[in-house]
Design a protein around this motif. Structure first.
Motif, short mmCIF file in Angstrom:
data_model
loop_
_atom_site.label_atom_id
_atom_site.label_comp_id
_atom_site.label_asym_id
_atom_site.label_seq_id
_atom_site.Cartn_x
_atom_site.Cartn_y
_atom_site.Cartn_z
N GLU A 268 3.55 1.23 -2.73
CA GLU A 268 4.90 2.04 -2.39
C GLU A 268 4.34 3.41 -2.63
O GLU A 268 3.38 4.14 -1.56
CB GLU A 268 5.78 2.42 -2.13
N LEU A 269 3.37 3.75 -3.79
CA LEU A 269 2.68 4.63 -4.50
C LEU A 269 1.17 4.68 -3.96
O LEU A 269 0.09 5.44 -2.93
CB LEU A 269 2.31 4.45 -5.78
N ILE B 225 5.18 -0.29 -7.15
CA ILE B 225 3.35 0.47 -7.17
C ILE B 225 3.32 0.34 -6.02
O ILE B 225 2.05 1.22 -5.50
CB ILE B 225 2.58 -0.30 -8.07
N SER C 65 -6.53 -9.43 -5.64
CA SER C 65 -4.94 -9.35 -4.80
C SER C 65 -4.92 -7.77 -3.82
O SER C 65 -4.09 -8.33 -2.95
CB SER C 65 -3.98 -10.51 -4.54
N TYR C 66 -5.10 -7.20 -5.29
CA TYR C 66 -4.30 -6.06 -4.31
C TYR C 66 -5.60 -5.46 -3.70
O TYR C 66 -5.16 -4.69 -2.80
CB TYR C 66 -4.33 -4.94 -5.25
N GLY D 50 -2.09 -9.90 -14.23
CA GLY D 50 -2.19 -9.75 -12.93
C GLY D 50 -0.93 -9.06 -11.47
O GLY D 50 -1.50 -9.04 -10.53
N LEU D 51 -0.25 -8.34 -12.13
CA LEU D 51 0.55 -7.52 -11.71
C LEU D 51 0.35 -5.86 -11.68
O LEU D 51 -0.41 -6.01 -13.09
CB LEU D 51 1.79 -7.30 -11.62
N LEU D 52 0.58 -5.12 -10.83
CA LEU D 52 0.30 -3.88 -11.18
C LEU D 52 2.11 -3.01 -11.23
O LEU D 52 3.12 -3.27 -10.52
CB LEU D 52 -0.19 -2.63 -10.01
N LEU D 53 2.58 -2.74 -12.06
CA LEU D 53 3.36 -2.23 -13.36
C LEU D 53 3.05 -0.86 -13.80
O LEU D 53 2.18 -0.46 -13.60
CB LEU D 53 3.24 -2.90 -14.31
N PRO D 54 4.18 0.11 -13.30
CA PRO D 54 4.28 1.44 -13.56
C PRO D 54 4.04 1.92 -15.48
O PRO D 54 4.21 1.19 -15.80
CB PRO D 54 5.99 1.62 -13.40
N PRO E 121 7.54 -8.38 -6.89
CA PRO E 121 8.19 -7.58 -8.49
C PRO E 121 7.53 -6.13 -7.95
O PRO E 121 7.94 -5.17 -8.71
CB PRO E 121 7.66 -8.56 -9.15
N ASP E 122 6.64 -6.05 -7.37
CA ASP E 122 5.70 -4.80 -7.80
C ASP E 122 6.10 -3.58 -6.86
O ASP E 122 5.10 -2.73 -6.85
CB ASP E 122 4.30 -5.17 -7.78
N ILE F 43 5.77 11.96 -10.77
CA ILE F 43 5.45 11.15 -8.96
C ILE F 43 5.47 12.69 -7.90
O ILE F 43 7.11 12.98 -8.18
CB ILE F 43 5.53 10.36 -9.22
N ILE G 54 -0.39 3.24 -12.98
CA ILE G 54 -0.96 1.92 -13.36
C ILE G 54 -1.05 1.31 -14.62
O ILE G 54 -2.36 2.00 -15.00
CB ILE G 54 -1.22 1.61 -11.70
N LEU H 188 -2.64 7.18 -10.49
CA LEU H 188 -1.47 6.75 -9.79
C LEU H 188 -1.00 5.92 -11.84
O LEU H 188 -2.41 5.53 -12.55
CB LEU H 188 -1.48 5.80 -9.26
#
Ligand code: SF4
Ligand code: SF4
Lengths: 551, 379
Positions: free
Chosen positions: B277-278, B275, B253-254, A178-182, B271-272, A188, A173, A171
Motif C-alpha cells: 500500500e505504501l 508495504i 519480484s517487486y 525476499g519480502l519487504l517488511l516494515p 503477507p506484505d 507515515i 522498509i 519508506l
C-alpha cells in the motif's frame, strides 16, 4: 408644456444606463403580481399609467379622446435596485409577459461606487473570454501500437491521493527472506484516496441550510452508494454539530481561516467524533479575492449560524485578510500545520490553500521542506466567492493554469511531484466543462481539482454568469435560496433535489473523465503531469505551459 | 509492434539464434532496426569477464575523441573485438565508420576501488562519452560494463546480423536479447533502439508506454546518474528496474509491484500488504499504463518477462533444460527451441512474473496476487 427645468435629467440614470432592462408585455400580462413579489432586489414594482385613448362608442360613434388609468409593471431606475438579470420574474410569470434583457452598452461600471463605497458583490470574475483551460485539447490519442481503451468496458481507477506520499527512498522498509517488511515505526503521513474532483470550500454561513444539506447528502450518497469517494470542504465557519459527530465527517475537509470561526466548537467536538475528517484546509488566500478576508454579513448570522460559529447573532463576521497571530507565512504554515496535525494525533492530512500568485513557488518550496504539509491548494483568479470587492474579483489573482504548471514543474525539479500533491481550483467548469477542465489540470500536474461555482449552477440552478447576471450572493437575497439565510427564500430550494444533482454531476464526471483517459490509453493511474497529452492552438500558451502547440 | 526475442542458455550460443527467431515474427516489425545485448560472454571474452566492455559506434573523428578521452581517464585497452562487416549487394544498411567493442582495464587509481565505485565510474564514463559525441553524432555509446556487449544498427534484423558477420564470427553468450524494431519514433535514432542497459540491468519492451512523460520526469528527478536519454518510451523500463533493484534494494519480484501495482483490495492476500500500500502511493509515478510486455535481465542474470493487464496478447516463455526462450510471439519460440514440450510454455497473465535463472533449468512463475511461486522443471 412643462418647464425646461423639469426636463433637466442630468445626474439621473436612465434605463439605458442599467445592465439589464426589463421588457414587459402589457397585452400578455394579467397583473397577477408574481414577478414583483419574487424579484429579489425590488427592481420592478406595480405602477399606474395614465394613457390618452381614442374611443368610439354608442349608436352613432364619434371618436373622442379620453384619459384612462391602468396598471403596469415598472422597472425602477435606482442603481441600488437595478435589475440583476436573474430572470426569476420570467420564471414565475404564467404568461411569459416579462423578460430581462442584457444591455451591453450599460454604464453601470461608472456609477456603482455611490457614496464612495466601491462595488461589492458575490459570484465570479466577470470575464466572458474562453479560459485557457477551455482552450486545452487532448490530442495524444493512443493509436501508435495499440488501439485506445474502451471507456465503457475497461477497468478504470479514477482516484487520487490527498496527503503526503513519502518518497520511495524514505519508506521504512527492510528486506527479509525476499519480502519487504516494515522497518521500525516511523511517522507515515496520513493519506486519503479520493476522487480527483472535490467540492471546494463554501461555508455553512455563506450557503443556506438547504444548500449545504443538499451538498452533504449528495456527498454521502456518492461515497456510500456510488462508490465515488468525493470529498467536500466546509469553507470557513465550522460545521453543523450533528454532522461533526456523525460517521459522515470523513467525507469533509474542515477549513480553518483567519477568523477561526467555528473552531472552538470543532475542537470541543473532537472527543465525540466518530471518525476523522478527510483533511484540514488552512485557508491563506482565496482566488476570487486575494488579500481579502471573509465577510459574513450580519443579516446572514442567524441563530443556527451563530451557534455553529460560536458568535453572537446578527453581527458582521469579518475574517482578517491574514492570520493575524502569525508573523509570516513560513511561520504560519509551520505552526498551523503542526498544531492542526497534533489535534488529530497526526491522523489527518493538513494542508494550506493559497490564492494563485506569482509567489506561489516560494510557499511551495517552504511546504516541500515541511514533512507534515499534506498538499498545497492553489486557487486561481477564476475562483468564486460569496462576497468581495468587484475590483478584487475582476482584477486580482493569477490564472490557475500557468501557476499550477510552474509549481508542478518545480516539484519535478526537486523530485517531490508525487510527495506533495497540488490541488488546483479557480474556474474549473467555468464554461460547463467540468471533467475536461479537471483532466487538463491533472495533465498539467494537479493531483486533483476543486469546483464551487460549477456545483452551485449544476446542483441548485445558481443564475450567476460572467455578464454579472445575479451575483448578489453577498446580500442574503439569493433568488435561488443558495446563498441566503432567509427561510422565506431558501425553502424554495429542495435539499433532496440538490443532493440528486450532486450525484448526477459526479457520476457523469466520472464517466467523462474515463472518456478522456481511455483514448489516451490511461486507466490504471491518474495521468498526473502527462503533459504530452495536451495541446493548445496558442503558441504563447503552449510555450508557457510547456505543452504541444497544435492547430 | 516491436518483436522481442531473448534466449537463456546453459551453453554459449550465437546471437544469430534469437535473430532467426525474430525472422519468423517478421510480420510484426518493419525491419527498421536490430538491438542486441549479449551477457555472460564466451569465446575470446570468456577469460576476460572482469574487464568492462565498451560498446559504441563512432565516426572516424569520434573514434579519436573517444580514444583520447579513454586514455586521458586512464583506461587501457585490454582487448578488442571487431565485427567482420559483410556488405552484400542490395543490403540497405548504411555502414558507419567504426563499430567498437573494446575491453578496458580500469584506471590504476581504481585498483582498490569497490564495485560501487567502479560502477559509478563506468556510468560516468559512458555518459561523458555520450555527451562528447551527441551534438555532431560522432559517438554513440550503448553500454560500458563487464561481460556485456551491445550491438545496434538500423535495418532488417537478419541483414544486420549478417552485416555484423555474426553468422561466421559471433560474440557468443549465454544470455542474448534481440529486438526487431517497429519504428514508432519516426526519426530512426540508434539511442531509441532496445534493449536498454544500465549498470548490469537491461530490458526490452513492446507496446506503447502511455505514461511515459510522468515516468521520465520522475526518474529524472531521483538524482541518479544515468537516468537520461529516453529517446524511446521504453528506456524507462530499464531504469525502473535499476531504480527498484539497485537504488531501493527491493527483491526482483517487486519490480512487478512497482510497474503494475495491485488494487487495494487485491493486496490483502499478500503477507506484505501493508508495504504494498505504501509502495503503491510512493511509487505512483512509476506505474506503467501499458499495454506493455517487458523482458528484462537482472544483475545476477535472471531473465524475466511480465506485462500489464492491458497487454491482450501475451508473450511466451518456454524451452528445454538448458535453453529457454522469451518471445513476443510463439512462432519465434518454436523457431528458437523447436523440440520443447509446449505444455510447459508459459503465457504470462497479468499477475505473473516469469523468471529463468542462469543455466535455464526451470521456469519459475511468481504470482503477484498471493506472492506464491510455482516452478516448472524442464527435466
Ligand atoms: S430579472 Fe430578476 S432582478 Fe430583474 S426584474 Fe426580474 S426578478 Fe427582478
Ligand atoms: S443565484 Fe444565488 S448564488 Fe447564484 S449568483 Fe445569484 S445570488 Fe449568487
Amino acid at each position: 408644456m412643462e418647464s425646461a427645468e423639469r426636463l433637466d435629467v442630468n445626474h439621473q440614470l436612465g434605463l439605458s444606463d442599467l445592465p439589464y432592462v426589463i421588457q414587459w408585455n402589457d397585452a400578455a400580462c394579467t397583473r397577477c403580481g408574481r414577478c414583483t413579489s419574487v424579484c429579489p432586489v425590488q427592481a420592478i414594482e406595480p405602477g399606474v399609467y395614465e394613457r390618452r385613448v381614442v374611443e368610439s362608442t354608442g349608436a352613432t360613434p364619434l371618436p373622442t379622446t379620453v384619459r384612462r388609468v391602468g396598471s403596469c409593471i415598472k422597472q425602477v431606475v435606482d442603481i441600488n435596485r437595478r435589475c440583476i438579470g436573474c430572470a426569476t420574474c420570467r420564471q414565475v410569470c404564467p404568461n411569459d409577459a416579462i423578460v430581462p434583457v442584457f444591455n451591453p452598452r450599460n454604464k453601470f461600471a461608472w456609477h456603482m461606487n455611490q457614496g464612495g463605497e466601491p462595488y461589492k458583490r458575490g459570484g465570479r470574475r466577470n470575464d466572458t473570454d474562453a479560459s485557457v483551460l477551455d482552450q486545452l485539447k487532448f490530442t495524444r490519442i493512443s493509436m501508435l501500437t495499440d488501439p485506445a481503451l474502451d471507456a465503457g468496458r475497461h477497468e478504470f481507477r479514477v482516484r487520487t491521493y490527498l496527503g503526503r506520499n513519502l518518497p520511495p527512498e524514505k519508506l521504512p522498509i527492510k528486506v527479509e527472506d525476499g519480502l519487504l517488511l516494515p522497518d521500525g515505526m516511523p511517522f507515515i503521513p496520513p493519506v486519503r484516496e479520493i476522487f480527483p474532483i472535490r467540492i471546494g470550500g463554501m461555508s455553512v454561513g455563506a450557503l443556506s441550510p438547504h444548500m449545504w444539506e443538499g451538498l452533504a447528502m449528495g456527498i454521502a450518497y456518492l461515497n456510500e452508494v456510488e462508490n465515488i469517494p468525493v470529498i467536500m470542504c466546509t469553507g470557513e465557519g465550522g460545521m453543523p454539530p450533528r454532522l461533526l459527530k456523525s460517521p459522515f465527517l470523513k467525507y469533509f475537509i474542515l477549513q480553518i481561516a483567519s477568523g477561526y470561526f467555528g473552531w472552538d466548537e470543532i475542537v470541543h467536538a473532537i472527543p465525540e467524533m466518530q471518525c476523522d475528517p478527510a483533511g484540514i484546509e488552512i485557508k491563506y488566500g482565496q482566488g476570487a479575492k486575494p488579500g481579502d478576508g471573509g465577510l459574513l454579513m450580519a443579516s446572514k448570522v442567524l441563530k443556527h449560524i451563530a451557534k455553529i460559529r460560536g458568535v453572537p447573532e446578527f453581527v458582521d463576521l469579518a475574517s482578517p485578510p491574514t492570520h493575524q497571530t502569525k508573523y509570516s507565512i513560513e511561520e504560519a504554515v509551520a505552526k498551523m500545520v503542526t498544531a492542526m496535525s497534533m489535534a488529530w494525533d497526526f491522523r489527518v492530512p493538513v494542508y494550506p490553500k493559497i490564492s494563485g500568485t506569482r509567489t506561489a513557488l516560494a510557499v511551495l518550496n517552504n511546504l516541500a521542506r515541511n514533512p507534515f504539509a499534506a498538499a498545497l491548494g492553489i486557487d486561481g483568479e477564476d475562483g468564486g466567492t460569496g462576497a468581495a470587492y468587484n475590483v478584487s474579483l475582476d482584477k486580482m489573482g493569477h490564472p490557475i493554469a500557468s501557476n499550477l504548471r510552474e509549481c508542478y514543474l518545480n516539484l519535478v525539479k526537486i523530485g517531490a511531484q508525487n510527495e506533495l500533491p497540488l490541488f488546483a481550483a479557480g474556474g474549473v467548469g467555468k464554461h460547463g466543462n467540468l471533467a475536461a477542465n479537471a483532466a487538463a489540470l491533472i495533465m498539467l500536474g494537479a493531483s486533483g481539482v476543486d469546483c464551487g461555482k460549477y456545483i452551485m449552477q449544476a446542483a441548485a440552478g445558481c443564475l450567476g454568469d460572467e455578464h454579472n447576471r445575479c451575483n448578489i450572493c453577498n446580500t442574503g437575497k439569493c433568488p435561488k435560496g443558495i446563498t441566503t439565510q432567509d427561510p422565506r427564500i431558501f425553502r424554495r430550494l429542495d435539499p433532496d433535489k440538490v443532493a440528486q444533482r450532486v450525484v448526477d454531476v459526479f457520476v457523469a464526471a466520472d464517466k467523462e473523465l474515463k472518456k478522456i483517459f481511455a483514448p489516451m490509453g490511461r486507466s490504471t493511474e491518474l495521468p498526473i503531469g502527462m503533459s504530452d497529452g495536451l495541446s493548445v492552438s496558442d503558441a504563447a500558451v503552449a510555450k508557457r505551459l510547456e505543452i504541444n502547440y497544435a492547430c | 509492434m516491436c518483436r522481442l526475442s531473448a534466449l537463456v542458455s546453459a551453453e554459449y550460443i550465437s546471437p544469430m539464434e534469437p535473430i532467426l527467431a525474430l525472422e519468423t515474427m517478421k510480420e510484426g516489425h518493419d525491419g527498421s532496426g536490430l538491438g542486441l545485448i549479449m551477457r555472460d560472454l564466451g569465446g575470446e571474452f570468456e577469460s576476460l569477464k572482469e574487464y568492462p566492455v565498451l560498446s559504441a559506434i563512432t565516426t572516424h573523428d569520434g573514434y579519436h575523441t573517444l580514444q583520447d578521452y579513454m586514455v586521458d581517464k586512464g583506461f587501457r585497452v585490454k582487448h578488442r573485438w571487431e565485427p567482420r562487416l559483410k556488405v552484400t549487394p542490395g543490403m540497405k544498411i548504411q555502414k558507419r565508420d567504426k563499430y567498437l567493442v573494446n575491453l578496458y582495464e580500469y584506471p590504476e587509481s581504481y585498483e582498490e576501488a569497490t564495485s560501487e565505485e567502479k560502477a559509478a565510474l563506468l556510468t560516468r564514463t559512458r555518459l561523458e562519452l555520450r555527451a562528447l559525441g551527441e551534438a555532431d553524432k560522432s559517438i554513440t555509446v550503448f553500454s560500458f560494463w563487464p561481460d556485456v556487449v551491445t550491438l545496434k544498427e538500423v535495418g532488417d534484423p537478419l541483414e544486420v546480423g549478417e552485416f555484423f558477420g555474426l553468422d561466421k564470427n559471433p560474440v557468443t553468450a549465454k544470455t542474448v536479447f534481440a529486438q526487431g524494431r517497429q519504428n514508432t519514433n519516426y526519426a530512426i535514432n540508434l539511442y531509441a533502439c532496445h534493449p536498454f542497459f544500465i549498470q548490469g540491468y537491461f530490458t526490452m519492451t513492446n507496446g506503447e508506454n502511455t505514461a511515459f512523460i510522468p515516468i521520465r520526469e520522475y526518474l529524472g528527478s531521483r538524482g541518479v546518474e544515468g537516468y537520461v536519454g529516453y529517446n524511446s518510451d521504453s528506456e524507462v523500463f530499464a531504469h525502473i528496474l535499476h531504480y527498484t533493484r539497485k537504488k531501493l534494494g527491493y527483491p526482483l519480484s517487486y519490480y512487478k509491484d512497482v510497474i503494475t501495482p495491485l488494487k487495494g483490495e487485491e493486496m490483502q492476500r499478500r503477507p506484505d500488504a501493508a508495504i504494498l500500500e505504501l509502495m503503491k502511493r510512493s511509487l505512483r509515478m512509476l506505474t506503467i499504463d501499458g499495454p506493455n510486455c517487458v523482458i528484462g535481465c537482472d544483475i545476477d542474470g535472471t531473465v524475466f518477462m511480465t506485462q500489464d493487464a492491458k497487454k491482450l496478447r501475451p508473450g511466451v516463455v518456454g524451452g528445454v533444460n538448458g535453453r529457454v526462450g522469451f518471445m513476443s510471439e510463439v512462432c519465434g519460440l518454436s523457431e528458437a527451441v523447436p523440440g520443447r514440450d509446449t505444455s510447459n510454455d508459459v503465457f504470462p497473465m497479468k499477475y505473473d512474473l516469469v523468471m529463468v535463472r542462469p543455466g535455464a533449468k526451470e521456469i519459475e512463475v511468481w504470482n503477484q496476487l498471493n506472492g506464491s511461486m510455482s516452478t516448472i522443471s524442464l527435466g
